[in-house]
Design an enzyme around this catalytic site. Structure first.
Site, mmCIF file in Angstrom:
data_model
loop_
_atom_site.group_PDB
_atom_site.id
_atom_site.type_symbol
_atom_site.label_atom_id
_atom_site.label_comp_id
_atom_site.label_asym_id
_atom_site.label_seq_id
_atom_site.Cartn_x
_atom_site.Cartn_y
_atom_site.Cartn_z
ATOM 1 N N SER A 23 0.841 -1.190 0.000
ATOM 2 C CA SER A 23 0.000 0.000 0.000
ATOM 3 C C SER A 23 0.876 1.240 0.000
ATOM 4 O O SER A 23 2.051 1.190 0.386
ATOM 5 C CB SER A 23 -0.889 0.015 1.247
ATOM 6 O OG SER A 23 -1.576 1.239 1.390
ATOM 7 N N TYR A 82 -2.368 -0.811 9.971
ATOM 8 C CA TYR A 82 -2.345 -1.004 8.522
ATOM 9 C C TYR A 82 -0.983 -0.614 7.946
ATOM 10 O O TYR A 82 -0.419 -1.339 7.117
ATOM 11 C CB TYR A 82 -3.456 -0.170 7.891
ATOM 12 C CG TYR A 82 -3.747 -0.487 6.448
ATOM 13 C CD1 TYR A 82 -4.459 -1.631 6.102
ATOM 14 C CD2 TYR A 82 -3.339 0.371 5.426
ATOM 15 C CE1 TYR A 82 -4.747 -1.922 4.771
ATOM 16 C CE2 TYR A 82 -3.619 0.088 4.103
ATOM 17 C CZ TYR A 82 -4.324 -1.055 3.776
ATOM 18 O OH TYR A 82 -4.594 -1.330 2.457
#
Length: 306
Positions: A147, A160
């Site tokens: 990401s 995350y």
């Protein structure tokens, strides 16, 4: 492996985790149009079945789906055995399964935080470990979905960011380990893409407002098609890296400066948000305040947290 060198996936068996929604489902639909054979793996059996039906008719030898939790070895091993029974091989893997939980470290639900690490990082490791013998046999390709959060670490997103940074590091090590075996490894870095996960994060009463205050490229949400097009092309080309969109690659060049930039911007937002999230937790509970989207809820149910 014939076909990938010409940027074609026609006839190739591609296993996709997290295929029930979002990027995984979108890439599955796109690769089906390109003539790939799809092995869809994930939670939410009803959603998986819908995606499979969109990729090919019932009983079609071009597509199959298997319900599996990527944090469980037995689930993955059973799914891979089913894929091999149906297709006979695995040519490429998109290790895409991922969830998010939002919250500040001092108040986020403990299980929600750890579940993100289990799914997003350990789930990728387990997917690779179980499929790697078959990728070695086919001299195949694996694309790990990291990401932009591996590069830009924003407050309220610690779990995350940590997981996705771990995926990037794991992928870089893995690439060096398996190149001599004929296996290529890619890493994808999507930014904010219009999926159930991102849309639910934007709807959070506290952290959605923090996101809305972030203007410019890093705060923009991009259509799912942007990610699908770039990731599908990356799989076909056996790409080393896929930036979604391409400006994410430039962020890597100033990575060392980004923490200070984020900290400076956070000074005006975090104190009030810290108080607001404590109120949200008091009203809804830690777990409800922390979970983001149906994928996170499915993962929580699988872990017995719901």
């Amino acid at each position: 492996m014939v076909g990938f060198g010409t940027k074609s996936v026609r006839g190739k068996v591609v296993l996709i985790t997290g295929a029930a929604r979002g990027i995984g489902a979108g890439v599955a639909r796109d690769l089906a149009k390109r003539g790939a054979k799809l092995a869809l793996v994930g939670l939410e059996a009803d959603e998986l079945a819908k995606v499979a039906a969109e990729c090919g008719p019932d009983g079609d030898r071009q597509v199959g789906w298997w319900e599996a939790d990527v944090t469980r070895w037995a689930d993955l091993e059973a799914a891979v055995a089913g894929v091999l029974e149906k297709f006979g091989r695995i040519d490429a893997v998109l290790a895409n399964a991922g969830i998010a939980a939002t919250g500040f470290t001092r108040s986020i639900d403990r299980k929600a935080f750890e579940r993100v690490i289990e799914v997003d990082l350990l789930g990728v490791w387990r997917t690779v470990r179980v499929t790697l013998p078959h990728l070695i046999e086919s001299k195949g390709y694996v694309l790990l979905v990291s990401s932009a959060a591996a590069i830009v670490h924003i407050p309220g997103n610690a779990a995350y960011s940590a997981a996705k940074a771990g995926v990037e590091a794991f992928g870089n090590s893995l690439r060096a380990e398996v190149k001599h075996l004929g296996v290529d490894v890619g890493i994808a870095h999507p930014t904010w893409i219009s999926t159930d996960m991102v849309n639910n994060a934007d709807a959070h009463p506290v952290f959605g407002k923090i996101r809305a205050a972030n203007k410019g490229l890093a705060g923009k949400t991009y259509p799912l098609s942007v990610a699908v097009d770039l990731i599908s092309a990356g799989i076909a080309a056996r790409a080393r890296v896929v930036h979604v969109p391409r400006w994410v690659g430039f962020a890597k060049l100033i990575r060392a400066l980004l923490p200070r930039i984020v900290e400076r911007q956070a000074r005006a937002l975090v104190p009030a948000a810290d108080e607001a999230v404590l109120k949200d937790i008091a009203e809804r509970g830690e777990l409800e305040s922390s979970l983001v989207g149906p994928g996170a809820r499915a993962a929580a149910r699988s872990a017995g947290a719901l």
